[in-house]
Design a protein around this motif. Structure first.
Motif, PDB file in Angstrom:
ATOM      1  N   GLU A  59       0.831  -1.196   0.000  1.00 15.47           N
ATOM      2  CA  GLU A  59       0.000   0.000   0.000  1.00 15.47           C
ATOM      3  C   GLU A  59       0.864   1.243   0.000  1.00 15.47           C
ATOM      4  OE1 GLU A  59      -3.537  -0.209   2.038  1.00 15.47           O
ATOM      5  OE2 GLU A  59      -3.803   1.942   2.348  1.00 15.47           O
ATOM      6  N   ILE A  60       0.396   2.238  -0.731  1.00 14.75           N
ATOM      7  CA  ILE A  60       1.106   3.517  -0.787  1.00 14.75           C
ATOM      8  C   ILE A  60       0.111   4.615  -0.439  1.00 14.75           C
ATOM      9  CG2 ILE A  60       2.336   5.161  -2.255  1.00 14.75           C
ATOM     10  CD1 ILE A  60       3.232   2.793  -3.967  1.00 14.75           C
ATOM     11  N   SER A  61       0.552   5.492   0.438  1.00 13.65           N
ATOM     12  CA  SER A  61      -0.265   6.657   0.770  1.00 13.65           C
ATOM     13  C   SER A  61       0.655   7.867   0.822  1.00 13.65           C
ATOM     14  CB  SER A  61      -0.963   6.436   2.112  1.00 13.65           C
ATOM     15  OG  SER A  61      -1.670   7.604   2.500  1.00 13.65           O
ATOM     16  N   GLY A  62       0.691   8.601  -0.240  1.00 15.40           N
ATOM     17  CA  GLY A  62       1.594   9.762  -0.302  1.00 15.40           C
ATOM     18  C   GLY A  62       3.044   9.322  -0.220  1.00 15.40           C
ATOM     19  N   ARG A  63       3.755   9.816   0.787  1.00 19.21           N
ATOM     20  CA  ARG A  63       5.173   9.446   0.946  1.00 19.21           C
ATOM     21  C   ARG A  63       5.351   8.151   1.741  1.00 19.21           C
ATOM     22  NH1 ARG A  63       7.779  12.200   4.135  1.00 19.21           N
ATOM     23  NH2 ARG A  63       6.101  13.332   5.202  1.00 19.21           N
ATOM     24  N   TYR A  64       4.256   7.606   2.226  1.00 26.47           N
ATOM     25  CA  TYR A  64       4.301   6.396   3.046  1.00 26.47           C
ATOM     26  C   TYR A  64       3.976   5.171   2.183  1.00 26.47           C
ATOM     27  CZ  TYR A  64       3.810   9.436   7.228  1.00 26.47           C
ATOM     28  OH  TYR A  64       3.968  10.386   8.215  1.00 26.47           O
ATOM     29  N   SER A  65       4.694   4.092   2.436  1.00 26.62           N
ATOM     30  CA  SER A  65       4.347   2.836   1.782  1.00 26.62           C
ATOM     31  C   SER A  65       4.625   1.690   2.752  1.00 26.62           C
ATOM     32  CB  SER A  65       5.114   2.651   0.476  1.00 26.62           C
ATOM     33  OG  SER A  65       6.515   2.610   0.718  1.00 26.62           O
ATOM     34  N   TRP A  66       3.872   0.602   2.560  1.00 27.14           N
ATOM     35  CA  TRP A  66       3.988  -0.538   3.446  1.00 27.14           C
ATOM     36  C   TRP A  66       4.166  -1.798   2.615  1.00 27.14           C
ATOM     37  CZ3 TRP A  66       0.818   3.586   4.257  1.00 27.14           C
ATOM     38  CH2 TRP A  66       0.975   4.281   5.467  1.00 27.14           C
ATOM     39  N   ASN A  67       5.075  -2.640   3.057  1.00 25.49           N
ATOM     40  CA  ASN A  67       5.390  -3.884   2.377  1.00 25.49           C
ATOM     41  C   ASN A  67       5.085  -5.048   3.317  1.00 25.49           C
ATOM     42  OD1 ASN A  67       6.603  -6.140   1.262  1.00 25.49           O
ATOM     43  ND2 ASN A  67       8.303  -4.988   0.401  1.00 25.49           N
ATOM     44  N   PHE A  68       4.028  -5.787   2.996  1.00 24.05           N
ATOM     45  CA  PHE A  68       3.593  -6.912   3.833  1.00 24.05           C
ATOM     46  C   PHE A  68       4.030  -8.204   3.143  1.00 24.05           C
ATOM     47  CE2 PHE A  68       1.614  -9.768   6.384  1.00 24.05           C
ATOM     48  CZ  PHE A  68       0.296 -10.135   6.135  1.00 24.05           C
ATOM     49  N   GLN A  69       4.829  -9.004   3.831  1.00 21.90           N
ATOM     50  CA  GLN A  69       5.285 -10.279   3.273  1.00 21.90           C
ATOM     51  C   GLN A  69       5.049 -11.382   4.291  1.00 21.90           C
ATOM     52  OE1 GLN A  69       9.049 -10.421   1.399  1.00 21.90           O
ATOM     53  NE2 GLN A  69       8.461  -8.898  -0.123  1.00 21.90           N
ATOM     54  N   LYS A  70       4.074 -12.222   4.006  1.00 24.62           N
ATOM     55  CA  LYS A  70       3.758 -13.325   4.932  1.00 24.62           C
ATOM     56  C   LYS A  70       4.892 -14.335   4.983  1.00 24.62           C
ATOM     57  CE  LYS A  70      -0.504 -14.929   5.341  1.00 24.62           C
ATOM     58  NZ  LYS A  70      -1.884 -15.346   5.014  1.00 24.62           N
ATOM     59  N   SER A  71       5.589 -14.496   3.863  1.00 22.87           N
ATOM     60  CA  SER A  71       6.661 -15.510   3.816  1.00 22.87           C
ATOM     61  C   SER A  71       7.760 -15.214   4.833  1.00 22.87           C
ATOM     62  CB  SER A  71       7.248 -15.581   2.412  1.00 22.87           C
ATOM     63  OG  SER A  71       7.781 -14.318   2.048  1.00 22.87           O
ATOM     64  N   THR A  72       7.957 -13.944   5.121  1.00 20.90           N
ATOM     65  CA  THR A  72       8.992 -13.573   6.099  1.00 20.90           C
ATOM     66  C   THR A  72       8.385 -12.974   7.365  1.00 20.90           C
ATOM     67  OG1 THR A  72       9.211 -11.436   4.992  1.00 20.90           O
ATOM     68  CG2 THR A  72      10.789 -13.172   4.371  1.00 20.90           C
TER      69      THR A  72
END
Lengths: 114, 115
Positions: A59-72
């Motif tokens: 997800e990206i919101s302006g200057r913020y982004s989130w990286n969700f990885q279940k594998s790790t």
């Protein structure tokens, strides 16, 4: 047992640098929710994002982004082109299904210098 | 209009005293909480109430007694205050949605200092 680890205690960057805050979680549940909260120097806790375990889209919101990885088992948070106003303590948190409580990591203090 | 409001924001009191922190939410949420943040910034849940009913009590000393007169209010009363009770206490509320889960919104915190 549920656990959230934020290994970075403190990060310092200069304005306009990109910075990534790491979050690793542990749970045996298949349904869970992940959160990020911001606590600026004024002290309040500001909700930033919630992700459920079935949605691995970044997800990206302006200057913020989130990286969700279940594998790790990670849910990392990146601030692009950081600003002094981003200086705060950032908390990652986990809620498992039907428990109604957040388990917080220990927080990462981000200092952005001009 | 503040969604979750708690009073007082700052409280300094002597050991042994009894004090209360009040919390109100105007979000129409069913669930309210108290969280404690210690001097190392560690956040942990103390209590949760759903529609005035106690749901979670995380082995908090009996000196701490939450009271929910209605689902929009959850007050925290602390008896015989100790030095170790010094912390920031956050009230919060949430409403479970079947398609998206819970999002917990916090108040601004109440800074309690016991001297």
């Amino acid at each position: 047992a549920q656990k959230v680890t934020q290994a970075q205690t403190e990060i310092s960057v200069v304005e306009k640098e990109d910075v990534t805050l790491d979050c690793v979680y542990e749970t045996r549940d298949t349904t869970y929710y992940l959160f990020w909260y911001k606590q600026p120097p004024s002290g309040e806790l500001v909700f930033l994002i919630r992700r459920n375990s079935f949605d691995e889209q970044n997800e990206i919101s302006g200057r913020y982004s989130w990286n969700f990885q279940k594998s790790t088992s990670s849910f990392n948070f990146t601030i692009t082109a950081s600003q002094v106003v981003d200086s705060a303590v950032y908390f990652c948190a986990l809620e498992t299904y039907n428990t109604d409580k957040l388990i917080f990591g220990t927080g990462t203090r981000l200092q952005v210098f001009p | 209009d503040t969604a979750v409001s708690q009073t007082p924001k700052y409280l300094v009191t002597q050991m042994g005293n009894d004090k209360s922190i009040k919390c109100e939410q105007n979000l129409g949420h069913d669930t309210m909480y108290w969280y404690k943040q210690d001097s190392k910034k560690f956040l942990k849940i103390m209590f949760s109430y759903n529609n005035k009913e106690l749901i979670i009590n995380e082995t908090v000393p009996n000196r701490f007694s939450p009271k929910s007169p209605d689902k929009a209010h959850l007050n925290l009363h602390i008896n015989s205050l100790e030095l170790g009770d010094s912390a920031v206490y956050f009230c919060a509320s949430s409403q479970y949605q079947s398609d998206s889960g819970n999002t917990i919104y916090f108040g601004e915190g109440s800074w309690l200092t016991v001297v």
